[in-house]
Design a protein around this motif. Structure first.
Motif, PDB file in Angstrom:
ATOM      1  N   THR A 189       0.861  -1.224  -0.091  1.00  0.00           N
ATOM      2  CA  THR A 189       0.077  -0.094  -0.001  1.00  0.00           C
ATOM      3  C   THR A 189       0.971   1.153  -0.065  1.00  0.00           C
ATOM      4  O   THR A 189       0.622   2.140  -0.899  1.00  0.00           O
ATOM      5  CB  THR A 189      -0.985  -0.071   1.276  1.00  0.00           C
ATOM      6  OG1 THR A 189      -1.706  -1.351   1.276  1.00  0.00           O
ATOM      7  CG2 THR A 189      -1.904   1.355   1.233  1.00  0.00           C
ATOM      8  N   TRP A 234      -9.469  -0.560  -2.582  1.00  0.00           N
ATOM      9  CA  TRP A 234     -10.499  -0.064  -1.942  1.00  0.00           C
ATOM     10  C   TRP A 234      -9.832   1.009  -1.066  1.00  0.00           C
ATOM     11  O   TRP A 234     -10.883   1.960  -0.952  1.00  0.00           O
ATOM     12  CB  TRP A 234     -10.863  -1.424  -1.054  1.00  0.00           C
ATOM     13  CG  TRP A 234     -11.499  -2.351  -1.799  1.00  0.00           C
ATOM     14  CD1 TRP A 234     -10.637  -3.508  -2.086  1.00  0.00           C
ATOM     15  CD2 TRP A 234     -12.682  -2.561  -2.480  1.00  0.00           C
ATOM     16  NE1 TRP A 234     -11.579  -4.399  -3.014  1.00  0.00           N
ATOM     17  CE2 TRP A 234     -12.758  -3.951  -3.284  1.00  0.00           C
ATOM     18  CE3 TRP A 234     -13.986  -1.754  -2.480  1.00  0.00           C
ATOM     19  CZ2 TRP A 234     -13.754  -4.174  -3.919  1.00  0.00           C
ATOM     20  CZ3 TRP A 234     -14.844  -2.012  -3.435  1.00  0.00           C
ATOM     21  CH2 TRP A 234     -14.823  -3.410  -4.032  1.00  0.00           C
ATOM     22  N   VAL A 235      -8.555   1.154  -0.702  1.00  0.00           N
ATOM     23  CA  VAL A 235      -8.020   2.400  -0.434  1.00  0.00           C
ATOM     24  C   VAL A 235      -8.186   3.433  -1.222  1.00  0.00           C
ATOM     25  O   VAL A 235      -8.779   4.622  -0.798  1.00  0.00           O
ATOM     26  CB  VAL A 235      -6.657   2.075   0.001  1.00  0.00           C
ATOM     27  CG1 VAL A 235      -6.093   3.367   0.277  1.00  0.00           C
ATOM     28  CG2 VAL A 235      -6.246   1.019   0.991  1.00  0.00           C
ATOM     29  N   LEU A 272     -11.817   4.800  -1.115  1.00  0.00           N
ATOM     30  CA  LEU A 272     -12.122   5.229   0.244  1.00  0.00           C
ATOM     31  C   LEU A 272     -11.409   6.963   0.111  1.00  0.00           C
ATOM     32  O   LEU A 272     -11.925   7.752   0.620  1.00  0.00           O
ATOM     33  CB  LEU A 272     -11.884   4.772   1.359  1.00  0.00           C
ATOM     34  CG  LEU A 272     -12.121   3.394   1.648  1.00  0.00           C
ATOM     35  CD1 LEU A 272     -11.763   2.626   2.728  1.00  0.00           C
ATOM     36  CD2 LEU A 272     -13.802   3.720   2.290  1.00  0.00           C
ATOM     37  N   SER A 273     -10.486   6.937  -0.732  1.00  0.00           N
ATOM     38  CA  SER A 273     -10.027   8.177  -1.036  1.00  0.00           C
ATOM     39  C   SER A 273     -10.800   9.230  -1.834  1.00  0.00           C
ATOM     40  O   SER A 273     -11.079  10.331  -1.391  1.00  0.00           O
ATOM     41  CB  SER A 273      -8.561   8.201  -1.677  1.00  0.00           C
ATOM     42  OG  SER A 273      -7.694   7.213  -0.856  1.00  0.00           O
ATOM     43  N   TRP A 276     -17.677  -0.524   0.318  1.00  0.00           N
ATOM     44  CA  TRP A 276     -15.941  -0.193   0.112  1.00  0.00           C
ATOM     45  C   TRP A 276     -15.209  -0.404   1.399  1.00  0.00           C
ATOM     46  O   TRP A 276     -14.154  -1.049   1.160  1.00  0.00           O
ATOM     47  CB  TRP A 276     -16.069   1.306  -0.348  1.00  0.00           C
ATOM     48  CG  TRP A 276     -16.530   1.446  -1.498  1.00  0.00           C
ATOM     49  CD1 TRP A 276     -17.138   0.534  -2.377  1.00  0.00           C
ATOM     50  CD2 TRP A 276     -16.726   2.832  -2.333  1.00  0.00           C
ATOM     51  NE1 TRP A 276     -17.830   1.356  -3.723  1.00  0.00           N
ATOM     52  CE2 TRP A 276     -17.230   2.603  -3.431  1.00  0.00           C
ATOM     53  CE3 TRP A 276     -16.325   3.927  -2.093  1.00  0.00           C
ATOM     54  CZ2 TRP A 276     -17.751   3.502  -4.415  1.00  0.00           C
ATOM     55  CZ3 TRP A 276     -16.465   4.989  -2.825  1.00  0.00           C
ATOM     56  CH2 TRP A 276     -17.237   4.886  -3.997  1.00  0.00           C
ATOM     57  N   PHE A 277     -15.795   0.029   2.494  1.00  0.00           N
ATOM     58  CA  PHE A 277     -14.855  -0.342   3.750  1.00  0.00           C
ATOM     59  C   PHE A 277     -14.942  -1.610   4.242  1.00  0.00           C
ATOM     60  O   PHE A 277     -14.001  -2.360   4.655  1.00  0.00           O
ATOM     61  CB  PHE A 277     -15.378   0.707   4.830  1.00  0.00           C
ATOM     62  CG  PHE A 277     -14.667   0.560   6.270  1.00  0.00           C
ATOM     63  CD1 PHE A 277     -13.093   0.844   6.062  1.00  0.00           C
ATOM     64  CD2 PHE A 277     -15.307   0.457   7.493  1.00  0.00           C
ATOM     65  CE1 PHE A 277     -12.419   0.867   7.395  1.00  0.00           C
ATOM     66  CE2 PHE A 277     -14.513   0.513   8.588  1.00  0.00           C
ATOM     67  CZ  PHE A 277     -13.195   0.736   8.387  1.00  0.00           C
ATOM     68  N   LEU A 300     -12.271  -3.637   1.911  1.00  0.00           N
ATOM     69  CA  LEU A 300     -11.088  -3.259   2.517  1.00  0.00           C
ATOM     70  C   LEU A 300     -10.712  -4.273   3.503  1.00  0.00           C
ATOM     71  O   LEU A 300      -9.755  -4.960   3.693  1.00  0.00           O
ATOM     72  CB  LEU A 300     -10.751  -1.929   2.802  1.00  0.00           C
ATOM     73  CG  LEU A 300      -9.632  -1.494   3.750  1.00  0.00           C
ATOM     74  CD1 LEU A 300      -8.283  -1.577   2.586  1.00  0.00           C
ATOM     75  CD2 LEU A 300      -9.643  -0.061   4.451  1.00  0.00           C
ATOM     76  N   ASN A 344      -5.793  -2.365   7.870  1.00  0.00           N
ATOM     77  CA  ASN A 344      -5.000  -1.436   6.841  1.00  0.00           C
ATOM     78  C   ASN A 344      -4.865   0.001   7.126  1.00  0.00           C
ATOM     79  O   ASN A 344      -6.250   0.554   7.179  1.00  0.00           O
ATOM     80  CB  ASN A 344      -5.739  -1.799   5.410  1.00  0.00           C
ATOM     81  CG  ASN A 344      -5.107  -0.811   4.488  1.00  0.00           C
ATOM     82  OD1 ASN A 344      -4.766   0.417   4.270  1.00  0.00           O
ATOM     83  ND2 ASN A 344      -4.296  -1.599   3.358  1.00  0.00           N
ATOM     84  N   GLY A 361      -5.991   3.021   4.529  1.00  0.00           N
ATOM     85  CA  GLY A 361      -7.551   2.802   4.265  1.00  0.00           C
ATOM     86  C   GLY A 361      -8.049   3.333   5.329  1.00  0.00           C
ATOM     87  O   GLY A 361      -9.127   4.208   5.245  1.00  0.00           O
ATOM     88  N   GLN A 393      -7.954   7.236   5.319  1.00  0.00           N
ATOM     89  CA  GLN A 393      -8.780   7.776   4.089  1.00  0.00           C
ATOM     90  C   GLN A 393     -10.321   8.031   4.658  1.00  0.00           C
ATOM     91  O   GLN A 393     -10.827   9.013   4.387  1.00  0.00           O
ATOM     92  CB  GLN A 393      -8.820   6.888   2.960  1.00  0.00           C
ATOM     93  CG  GLN A 393      -7.165   6.810   2.328  1.00  0.00           C
ATOM     94  CD  GLN A 393      -6.823   8.351   1.905  1.00  0.00           C
ATOM     95  OE1 GLN A 393      -7.682   9.358   1.687  1.00  0.00           O
ATOM     96  NE2 GLN A 393      -5.483   8.577   2.184  1.00  0.00           N
TER      97      GLN A 393
END
Length: 329
Positions: free
Chosen positions: A59, A139-140, A143-144, A161-162, A165, A172, A175, A178
Motif C-alpha cells: 500500500t 478499496w483504499v 475510500l480516498s 467499500w470499507f 477493504l 490497513n 485505508g 482515508q
C-alpha cells in the motif's frame, strides 16, 4: 517527568540534519519512482511483483508510485504493454485518484470536480479490484476518492467499500486514515464523528498494530480545521492545550502502549511505519510526554516526514529542536 532542556552552544553547532526522504529509506521504491518519471515501467513491475502480499508495504509503495506516475503516461504505457497485469490495473487506478485530487486542488477549495470524472475514477478502481481480488489497494483508492463527491457518497456504498477493504486487510492503516478524513469536519463529517471512528478502530486493533495512531491523526485533523478557521482572526481560545489536555495525553499513552508496546522488541522500523511514527513523535513532543517522545524519536533516527510537522511550523526546525531538547542521540 523530565523537562525539555535547551541545547548548549556546542550542541547547536553540531546540529544534525533530518532526512526528509519521501520514500523513508525504501531505496527500491526510490529507484522505481525514478523509472516511472522517466518513462520506464519494467522496474515498477518487478518491484510490485517482489512486494507480494505484504499489504502494508505494498500500500505504501503503490501510493507513492501513483504520485510519481500522475504527471506522465508511463502507467498507461504499462497497461498497453501488459493489459492483463493486475499490478498495472491497481497502479493505474491509484494514479487516477491522485490526478483527480490534483485537479481539485488546482480548482481551489470549495470548487467541485466534474461528476463524470469522479465516476470514471471509481470505475477504474472497481476494475482494479476485479483484476486483483485479494489486493486492498483498490478499496483504499475508493475510500480516498469518496471525499471529492459533493455531499459525499451514499453511506451504504461507503460501508461496502470499507467492508471490502477489511475483508482483505482488516487493519490497513492507510485505508482507515482515508475514511477518517472522510468523516472529518473538513470533508463530510464532524469532529465527533471522526474521533468516534478513530477510537472504535483503535479499540479493536491487535497489539503491535499501528492502527491506534488514528486517534492522533484525528487530533491533527482537528488542529488543521480550527487553525484554518482562525487565520487572520487571532488565536483560538484554549488552543494551547490542544495537544496536552488530559484526554489527549491519555490517548497518546494508550496508542504508545498498544502499538509500540506490542511491537516485536528490536524489530527494525520499516519505511511504511515512518509516517505514522512521526505522528506519534509529534503528539508526544507537543504533549510534553518526554519518555514517549524520546523513545519514538530514537526509533526514527533522522527519518522525518513533512506531515504532520508542517502543520505546526517548519518540519526540519521542529524535528531538530525537539530532538536536541530531549537529548536524543
Amino acid at each position: 517527568m523530565a523537562a525539555l532542556r535547551r541545547p548548549s552552544r556546542s550542541a547547536r553547532s553540531a546540529r544534525f540534519t533530518p532526512d526528509l526522504d519521501p520514500d523513508f529509506g525504501d531505496r527500491a521504491l526510490t529507484e522505481a519512482r525514478h523509472d516511472m518519471v522517466i518513462g520506464r515501467w519494467q522496474g515498477v513491475r518487478d518491484l510490485l511483483r517482489a512486494t507480494g502480499e505484504d499489504w502494508p508495504c505494498r500500500t505504501h509503495r503503490l501510493r507513492l508510485l501513483a504520485h510519481a506516475a500522475a504527471g506522465s503516461s508511463t502507467v498507461e504505457a504499462w497497461r498497453a504493454a501488459e493489459p492483463d497485469s493486475p499490478d498495472a490495473a491497481v497502479l493505474r487506478a491509484a494514479t487516477e485518484v491522485v490526478r483527480v485530487f490534483d485537479t481539485a486542488i488546482a480548482a481551489g477549495r470549495g470548487s467541485t470536480v466534474d461528476r463524470a470524472r469522479l465516476d470514471a475514477t471509481v470505475d477504474s478502481c472497481l476494475g482494479a479490484a476485479q483484476a486483483a481480488p485479494a489486493d486492498p489497494m483498490p478499496w483504499v483508492s475508493l475510500l480516498s476518492v469518496a471525499r471529492l463527491y459533493e455531499g459525499g457518497v451514499q453511506r451504504r456504498e461507503l460501508r461496502q467499500w470499507f467492508d471490502e477493504l477489511r475483508r482483505r486487510d482488516p487493519y490497513n492503516t492507510e485505508g482507515h486514515a482515508q475514511l477518517l478524513r472522510y468523516w472529518s469536519a473538513r470533508w463530510h463529517g464532524t469532529h465527533g464523528a471522526m474521533y468516534d471512528f478513530a477510537r472504535d478502530a483503535a479499540g479493536v486493533a491487535p497489539p503491535g498494530s499501528p492502527l491506534p495512531i488514528l486517534v492522533q491523526l484525528a487530533r491533527v485533523e482537528e488542529y488543521r480545521y480550527i487553525a484554518d478557521g482562525a487565520l487572520g482572526r487571532g488565536p483560538v481560545r484554549g488552543f494551547d492545550q490542544h495537544w496536552k489536555h488530559e484526554l489527549a495525553v491519555t490517548e497518546l499513552r494508550r496508542t504508545y502502549a498498544r502499538w509500540i508496546g506490542g511491537r516485536e522488541p528490536g524489530r527494525p522500523v520499516a519505511p511504511e511505519e515512518v509516517p505514522d511514527l512521526n505522528y506519534l513523535a509529534h503528539a508526544a513532543c507537543y504533549a510534553g510526554q518526554v519518555e514517549v517522545a524520546r523513545e519514538v524519536l530514537g526509533m526514527l533516527g533522522a527519518r522525518a516526514s513533512w506531515v504532520p510537522w508542517s502543520y505546526t511550523g517548519d518540519p526540519e526546525e521542529q524535528f531538530v529542536r525537539f530532538r536536541e531538547g530531549l537529548g536524543v542521540a
